[in-house]
Scaffold this motif. Structure first.
Motif, PDB file in Angstrom:
ATOM      1  N   TRP A 165     -13.548  -0.853  -0.454  1.00 48.26           N
ATOM      2  CA  TRP A 165     -12.013  -2.828  -1.677  1.00 48.26           C
ATOM      3  C   TRP A 165     -11.837  -3.041   0.000  1.00 48.26           C
ATOM      4  CZ3 TRP A 165      -7.411  -1.581   1.366  1.00 48.26           C
ATOM      5  CH2 TRP A 165      -6.106  -2.942   0.895  1.00 48.26           C
ATOM      6  N   PHE A 213      -5.389   3.429   2.652  1.00 46.68           N
ATOM      7  CA  PHE A 213      -5.479   2.240   2.479  1.00 46.68           C
ATOM      8  C   PHE A 213      -5.429   0.794   3.594  1.00 46.68           C
ATOM      9  CE2 PHE A 213      -6.065   4.183  -1.732  1.00 46.68           C
ATOM     10  CZ  PHE A 213      -7.280   3.386  -2.027  1.00 46.68           C
ATOM     11  N   CYS A 224       0.699  -1.381   0.345  1.00 47.49           N
ATOM     12  CA  CYS A 224       0.092   0.046   0.004  1.00 47.49           C
ATOM     13  C   CYS A 224       0.487   1.289   0.618  1.00 47.49           C
ATOM     14  CB  CYS A 224      -0.761  -0.395   1.102  1.00 47.49           C
ATOM     15  SG  CYS A 224      -2.028  -1.312   1.366  1.00 47.49           S
ATOM     16  N   THR A 274      -8.191   0.154  -7.636  1.00 50.03           N
ATOM     17  CA  THR A 274      -8.763   1.565  -6.828  1.00 50.03           C
ATOM     18  C   THR A 274      -8.211   2.988  -6.812  1.00 50.03           C
ATOM     19  OG1 THR A 274      -6.467   0.594  -5.099  1.00 50.03           O
ATOM     20  CG2 THR A 274      -9.120   0.549  -4.716  1.00 50.03           C
ATOM     21  N   ALA A 316     -11.270   3.244  -0.547  1.00 51.67           N
ATOM     22  CA  ALA A 316     -10.241   2.435   0.524  1.00 51.67           C
ATOM     23  C   ALA A 316     -11.426   1.711   1.304  1.00 51.67           C
ATOM     24  CB  ALA A 316      -9.818   3.462   1.399  1.00 51.67           C
ATOM     25  N   PRO A 354      -4.149  -2.814  -3.658  1.00 57.75           N
ATOM     26  CA  PRO A 354      -5.249  -3.038  -3.472  1.00 57.75           C
ATOM     27  C   PRO A 354      -5.903  -3.105  -4.798  1.00 57.75           C
ATOM     28  CG  PRO A 354      -4.652  -0.927  -1.866  1.00 57.75           C
ATOM     29  CD  PRO A 354      -3.600  -1.962  -2.788  1.00 57.75           C
TER      30      PRO A 354
END
Length: 257
Positions: A211, A33, A28, A201, A208, A198
């Protein structure tokens, strides 16, 4: 002469062994996230048996002492690996003088398995042990091509694409590992750890919170389905039992993103 009567089809009594959920390295670059995933772990009760290590980094600077067997490409259906995280993958696994080498290898596999178009939410395992590619140093043998969209676009309309992608990823890894267990002479390697980012996104414009929720729920459901008694629960569902996991995913539709 009498008429021959065919015997009824025999249903196999072979059981499916429990799945080994791979260790997950979550890459990330944006702190939002990380926060969303940590919150989703608590809210949706990610099983403690699932090991997730979060790296606040980008792929280029990820230390080579971080080891994983497969890396996830969020991809597109045509396996053009030249944008977003796929660009980072091409720069990591393709020679400097041949940027499109990874795309060629991936597209050849997609053509063999899908005739060139891997539908969104499908998962195709691409072997990176290829003479046209380089080895960056993480010990990574496979790339899981996991299209979240046909072409780069906003997929906010696709309300369950992350859940479906994560499930497809785990199911493909499970089939891969079971096939190896059944064939001791294969030169394939078990997938015990993966690195992923992720999903949906970037240009997919998923937020965020949504997801993270669908990622955790998909992992949780897959763990339940893959447990020792999972075949009796998930393999023989009636409509009442089916509604529970469906409703849990549907409850994420209105989350941010």
């Amino acid at each position: 002469m009498g008429t021959a009567v065919s015997s009824p089809a025999t249903i196999s009594t072979d059981t499916v062994p429990p799945a080994e959920i791979p260790e997950i390295h979550l890459l990330c670059m944006v702190p939002e996230f990380i926060t969303a995933f940590e919150a989703a772990k608590e809210k949706y009760n990610l099983p403690s048996s699932v090991k997730v290590t979060i790296h606040h980094n980008n792929l280029k600077y990820l230390p080579t002492d971080v080891k994983f067997d497969a890396i996830v490409s969020p991809a597109n259906s045509y396996a053009r690996l030249d944008g977003g995280f796929d660009d980072a993958l091409s720069r990591a696994f393709a020679p400097r003088n041949d940027y499109h080498a990874l795309t060629r290898v991936a597209q050849a596999k997609v053509y063999r398995e899908w005739r060139g178009f891997a539908p969104p939410s499908s998962c195709t395992m691409v072997d990176l042990d290829h003479p046209d590619l380089v080895k960056p140093g993480w010990g990574c043998r496979y790339m899981a091509l996991l299209p979240t969209m046909k072409t780069p676009q906003n997929v906010g309309w696709d309300k369950e694409v992350v859940y479906e992608c994560v499930w497809a990823l785990l199911a493909t890894i499970d089939r891969h590992n079971r096939a190896i267990a059944e064939d001791q002479h294969t030169n394939e390697r078990r997938i015990k750890s993966i690195l992923m980012t992720p999903l949906a996104t970037g240009c997919g414009l998923w937020g965020a919170e949504k997801w993270a929720a669908q990622t955790v729920i998909a992992i949780k459901h897959f763990v339940e389905a893959s447990a020792e008694d999972g075949e009796n629960k998930w393999g023989k569902m009636d409509w009442r039992e089916i509604s529970a996991p469906c409703e849990e995913v549907e409850d994420t539709y209105d989350l941010e993103g």
